[in-house]
Scaffold this motif. Structure first.
Motif, PDB file in Angstrom:
ATOM      1  N   ALA A 394      49.794 -55.045  52.158  1.00 27.59           N
ATOM      2  CA  ALA A 394      51.146 -55.567  52.365  1.00 27.59           C
ATOM      3  C   ALA A 394      51.769 -54.779  53.515  1.00 27.59           C
ATOM      4  N   PRO A 395      52.698 -55.401  54.262  1.00 30.83           N
ATOM      5  CA  PRO A 395      53.252 -54.721  55.430  1.00 30.83           C
ATOM      6  C   PRO A 395      53.916 -53.377  55.110  1.00 30.83           C
ATOM      7  N   ASN A 396      54.329 -53.165  53.873  1.00 27.05           N
ATOM      8  CA  ASN A 396      54.936 -51.864  53.557  1.00 27.05           C
ATOM      9  C   ASN A 396      53.941 -50.884  52.950  1.00 27.05           C
ATOM     10  N   GLY A 397      52.676 -51.257  52.858  1.00 33.18           N
ATOM     11  CA  GLY A 397      51.676 -50.317  52.356  1.00 33.18           C
ATOM     12  C   GLY A 397      51.765 -50.038  50.864  1.00 33.18           C
ATOM     13  N   ARG A 398      52.468 -50.885  50.116  1.00 27.81           N
ATOM     14  CA  ARG A 398      52.683 -50.675  48.678  1.00 27.81           C
ATOM     15  C   ARG A 398      51.701 -51.459  47.813  1.00 27.81           C
ATOM     16  N   VAL A 399      51.239 -52.591  48.357  1.00 31.14           N
ATOM     17  CA  VAL A 399      50.477 -53.554  47.572  1.00 31.14           C
ATOM     18  C   VAL A 399      49.226 -53.944  48.365  1.00 31.14           C
ATOM     19  N   ILE A 400      48.154 -54.215  47.641  1.00 31.45           N
ATOM     20  CA  ILE A 400      46.903 -54.637  48.268  1.00 31.45           C
ATOM     21  C   ILE A 400      46.521 -56.002  47.711  1.00 31.45           C
ATOM     22  N   MET A 401      46.146 -56.915  48.601  1.00 28.49           N
ATOM     23  CA  MET A 401      45.611 -58.206  48.160  1.00 28.49           C
ATOM     24  C   MET A 401      44.112 -58.195  48.450  1.00 28.49           C
ATOM     25  N   PHE A 402      43.335 -58.905  47.646  1.00 27.32           N
ATOM     26  CA  PHE A 402      41.878 -58.883  47.824  1.00 27.32           C
ATOM     27  C   PHE A 402      41.259 -60.140  47.225  1.00 27.32           C
ATOM     28  N   THR A 403      39.950 -60.294  47.406  1.00 28.48           N
ATOM     29  CA  THR A 403      39.198 -61.422  46.849  1.00 28.48           C
ATOM     30  C   THR A 403      38.529 -60.986  45.551  1.00 28.48           C
ATOM     31  N   ARG A 404      38.687 -61.790  44.513  1.00 34.29           N
ATOM     32  CA  ARG A 404      37.931 -61.562  43.275  1.00 34.29           C
ATOM     33  C   ARG A 404      37.124 -62.813  42.978  1.00 34.29           C
ATOM     34  N   ALA A 412      33.761 -68.776  41.343  1.00 38.18           N
ATOM     35  CA  ALA A 412      34.521 -69.118  42.548  1.00 38.18           C
ATOM     36  C   ALA A 412      35.485 -67.980  42.849  1.00 38.18           C
ATOM     37  N   PRO A 413      35.831 -67.820  44.117  1.00 32.96           N
ATOM     38  CA  PRO A 413      36.743 -66.735  44.474  1.00 32.96           C
ATOM     39  C   PRO A 413      38.211 -67.143  44.343  1.00 32.96           C
ATOM     40  N   GLY A 414      39.050 -66.146  44.090  1.00 36.12           N
ATOM     41  CA  GLY A 414      40.491 -66.331  44.100  1.00 36.12           C
ATOM     42  C   GLY A 414      41.128 -65.088  44.699  1.00 36.12           C
ATOM     43  N   LEU A 415      42.429 -65.181  44.981  1.00 34.97           N
ATOM     44  CA  LEU A 415      43.134 -64.042  45.573  1.00 34.97           C
ATOM     45  C   LEU A 415      43.924 -63.316  44.491  1.00 34.97           C
ATOM     46  N   TYR A 416      43.912 -61.996  44.571  1.00 35.15           N
ATOM     47  CA  TYR A 416      44.639 -61.152  43.621  1.00 35.15           C
ATOM     48  C   TYR A 416      45.409 -60.108  44.400  1.00 35.15           C
ATOM     49  N   SER A 417      46.453 -59.593  43.772  1.00 34.94           N
ATOM     50  CA  SER A 417      47.145 -58.452  44.361  1.00 34.94           C
ATOM     51  C   SER A 417      47.290 -57.371  43.311  1.00 34.94           C
ATOM     52  N   VAL A 418      47.365 -56.151  43.794  1.00 33.70           N
ATOM     53  CA  VAL A 418      47.518 -55.006  42.897  1.00 33.70           C
ATOM     54  C   VAL A 418      48.361 -53.953  43.612  1.00 33.70           C
ATOM     55  N   ASP A 419      49.201 -53.280  42.857  1.00 37.78           N
ATOM     56  CA  ASP A 419      49.995 -52.185  43.402  1.00 37.78           C
ATOM     57  C   ASP A 419      49.059 -51.012  43.693  1.00 37.78           C
ATOM     58  N   ALA A 434      39.845 -69.473  46.944  1.00 35.19           N
ATOM     59  CA  ALA A 434      40.311 -68.811  48.165  1.00 35.19           C
ATOM     60  C   ALA A 434      39.683 -67.428  48.286  1.00 35.19           C
ATOM     61  N   SER A 435      39.491 -66.998  49.535  1.00 29.70           N
ATOM     62  CA  SER A 435      38.869 -65.696  49.779  1.00 29.70           C
ATOM     63  C   SER A 435      39.426 -65.093  51.061  1.00 29.70           C
ATOM     64  N   ASP A 436      39.036 -63.850  51.302  1.00 30.28           N
ATOM     65  CA  ASP A 436      39.287 -63.147  52.562  1.00 30.28           C
ATOM     66  C   ASP A 436      40.746 -63.182  53.022  1.00 30.28           C
TER      67      ASP A 436
END
Lengths: 444, 165
Positions: A394-404, A412-419, A434-436
């Motif tokens: 995330a632009p503030n460096g607080r959260v990460i999004m990724f492929t699971r 199948a892939p999907g997008l997730y986010s985690v603090d 969705a991926s990447d």
């Protein structure tokens, strides 16, 4: 005493120093989420539906209020008090706040607003209150926009609220470019798409005629680099997000070129070029000139990422025998290995704050998204699953999004986010698999 | 069982190439070999190459070295290519899903290159052999265990007509 009640401290495990800058830039006022060590207790807030000041603004006011509440709740740092619990409402944006009514429902923060619409132009005024100290937090603000940008205005309001309470920049008014996937696992079709950070407003940027991989936003969010098999060979393309116009960079010649990332100034890129089965990292100007080889080893050198100041590059290499993370100067030279734990490490991405590197780790048949300091110390794994990969910040460096990706023939892939604390794992809704993901900047 | 799979794949491939210029690949594995496969009994046919000799070799996890069995197949592939000079080949490298995407593209490239080098050593003109890697993007078998993974860690020699287009 009131102050103590209002101070909600949040756990960040061992990452407290990361946010020391936050404390320094914090807003005045007692209502603060201090993101340091402590107990996880989301801060309760109330967003009474914004007042509609023109007849046509009712639905817009409703939508804006809902988006603001969803943004704040989605961080895991805030908890919404449902309107069904309210014992009073805000009937006039200009009237004094009856703090007792909001104290009674334990809303520590109160956000009020009013929306007007005229000829497609929207105006949103809002205020943020610290209920328990009975004061306004910051000053009233207003944003204007058009009716097709209602969600963006709401994200901007939520970013302001987030920033006033945490002292950090928000990330709600941002977009994510990703690969939308359809079809069976052995014949997946892929196309580039862009969406708001929360999965809304998906727009497709390419058709699904060619296999394509791993898009990356430029720092300004106007262009995307990605790898496509349009010619039959993986080659690098740059695409203008606004017009969806794309062009091949002509990097590979007859060889495979992949894994492109922009330089921080947006004028160049780093990428992998394969020759005779060996992949090395190169840098190049976006106009096609200035090709420089940065690595030189008979190993797989790929997945590079610039430090935010452009002085260094983190990448993965299997020169030691397995995939590990290395840091080198932006001009090449002898790289320094920074990953030493058990397992394999790949896809390193430098955080926009410059302090951490996010990565994918494979160990004992599981995949993890993790973070470490730029010298490799303080490694922490944030997730674990059958297949997690490809973190983006995330632009503030607080959260990460990724492929699971889920397991099995129907996987199948999907997008997730985690603090980055490892809390608040969430699926980001997308219309198809969705991926990447690549997270773009906060918009202006 | 394996034969059935191959037959189905080839039908699918013909259907695909018939209805669109599918720029995804070739990677239906040999499927891009043009529709005219010929008979498996005709030693000059692509069907013979694909099925009797075998168009693919398999690899160990995260490896690109050629096993003795793989070398045996490639010896025959080289011999066939040396006597059927109207054909060129694209060698497609693939990886299983246990790995990150871009690493697997590089790993597939290594595998394809390893096959290419071996065929060149066995006398096939370098200009007739091209390589491409699909990483983990085109699994042949789609389950998530070793029985599938071992089929996916492959390099497939896909015949093309003409001088290495």
């Amino acid at each position: 005493m009131t102050k103590l009640n209002l101070l909600v401290a949040l756990v960040l495990m061992t990452l407290a120093p990361v946010f020391s800058a936050t404390t320094a830039t914090a807003q005045q006022g007692p209502l603060r989420i201090e993101i340091t060590e402590g107990v996880i207790e989301p801060l309760p807030f109330a967003v009474p539906t914004f007042q509609a000041e023109t007849g046509s603004a009712g639905a817009i006011a409703e939508e804006i209020s809902r988006v603001i509440a969803a943004d704040l709740s989605g961080t895991g740092l805030f908890r919404e008090i449902p309107s069904s619990a309210f014992i009073a409402n805000v009937t006039n944006f200009a009237s004094p706040i009856q703090y007792a009514d909001w104290k009674a429902v334990n809303a520590q923060a109160l956000i009020t607003g009013a929306v007007s619409e005229q000829g497609g132009q929207i105006n949103v005024k809002f205020r943020v209150y610290d209920v328990f100290s009975g004061t306004e937090l910051g000053q009233g603000l207003q944003y204007t926009g058009t009716t097709d940008g209602v969600r963006r205005i709401a994200h901007k309001v939520a970013d302001t609220v987030y920033s006033r309470i945490t002292g950090e920049t928000g990330y709600f008014d941002s977009r994510v470019v990703f690969v939308s996937e359809s079809g069976p696992k052995n014949a997946r079709r892929k196309q580039l798409a862009v969406m708001d950070y929360d999965g809304a407003n998906v727009k497709y940027l390419t058709d699904s005629e060619s296999l394509l991989l791993a898009p990356r936003f430029s720092k300004s969010g106007d262009r995307v680099l990605y790898t496509s098999y349009e010619t039959g060979q993986p080659q690098i393309y740059v695409l203008e997000v606004g017009s969806a116009q794309r062009r091949a960079l002509g990097t590979g010649g007859g060889n495979m070129a992949f894994s492109p990332r922009f330089s921080p100034d947006g004028n160049g890129l780093i990428f992998s070029l394969e020759q005779g089965g060996n992949s090395e990292i190169y840098r190049m100007d976006l106009n096609g000139g200035g090709l420089v080889q940065l690595t030189n080893s008979p190993a797989i050198d790929t997945a590079p990422s610039f430090s935010p100041d452009g002085s260094r590059i983190v990448f993965e290499s299997d020169r030691s025998g397995t995939q590990q993370i290395y840091v080198m100067s932006a001009n090449g030279g002898e790289p320094q290995r920074i990953s030493f734990g058990p397992g394999r490490y790949g896809t390193p991405v430098w955080s926009p704050r410059g302090d951490l590197i996010a990565f994918t780790k494979q160990n004992a048949g599981r995949f993890h998204i993790g973070v470490m300091r730029t010298d490799g110390s303080e490694e922490r794994l944030l997730t674990a699953s059958f297949l997690d990969e490809g973190p983006t910040w995330a632009p503030n460096g607080r959260v990460i999004m990724f492929t699971r990706e889920s397991q099995g023939a129907e996987g199948a892939p999907g997008l997730y986010s985690v603090d980055i604390s490892g809390r608040n794992l969430r699926r980001v809704p997308t219309p198809d698999a969705a991926s990447d993901p690549s997270w773009g900047p906060l918009q202006n | 069982m394996k034969k059935t799979t191959i037959a189905l794949l080839m039908i699918g491939a013909v259907a695909l190439s018939a209805c669109s210029r599918d720029r995804y690949n070739s990677a239906t594995d040999g499927a891009n070999n043009s529709g005219v496969a010929g008979s498996v009994n005709d030693p000059t046919s692509t069907a013979y190459f694909n099925q009797t000799i075998g168009d693919r070799v398999l690899f160990m996890v995260d490896q690109s070295t050629l096993s003795p069995q793989a070398q045996g197949i490639l010896d025959q592939q080289a011999q066939w290519l040396n006597s059927n000079t109207a054909y060129s080949a694209i060698i497609e490298g693939h990886a299983d899903e246990q790995g990150t995407r871009e690493y697997n593209v590089a790993l597939g490239a290594r595998r394809a290159s390893s096959v290419q080098s071996y065929l060149i050593e066995r006398g096939v003109a370098p200009g007739r052999l091209k390589t491409v890697s699909y990483g983990k993007e085109r699994p042949l078998a789609i389950c998530s265990d070793e029985s599938c993974y071992q089929q996916n860690r492959r390099a497939v020699t896909v015949l093309t007509t003409g001088a290495g287009t």
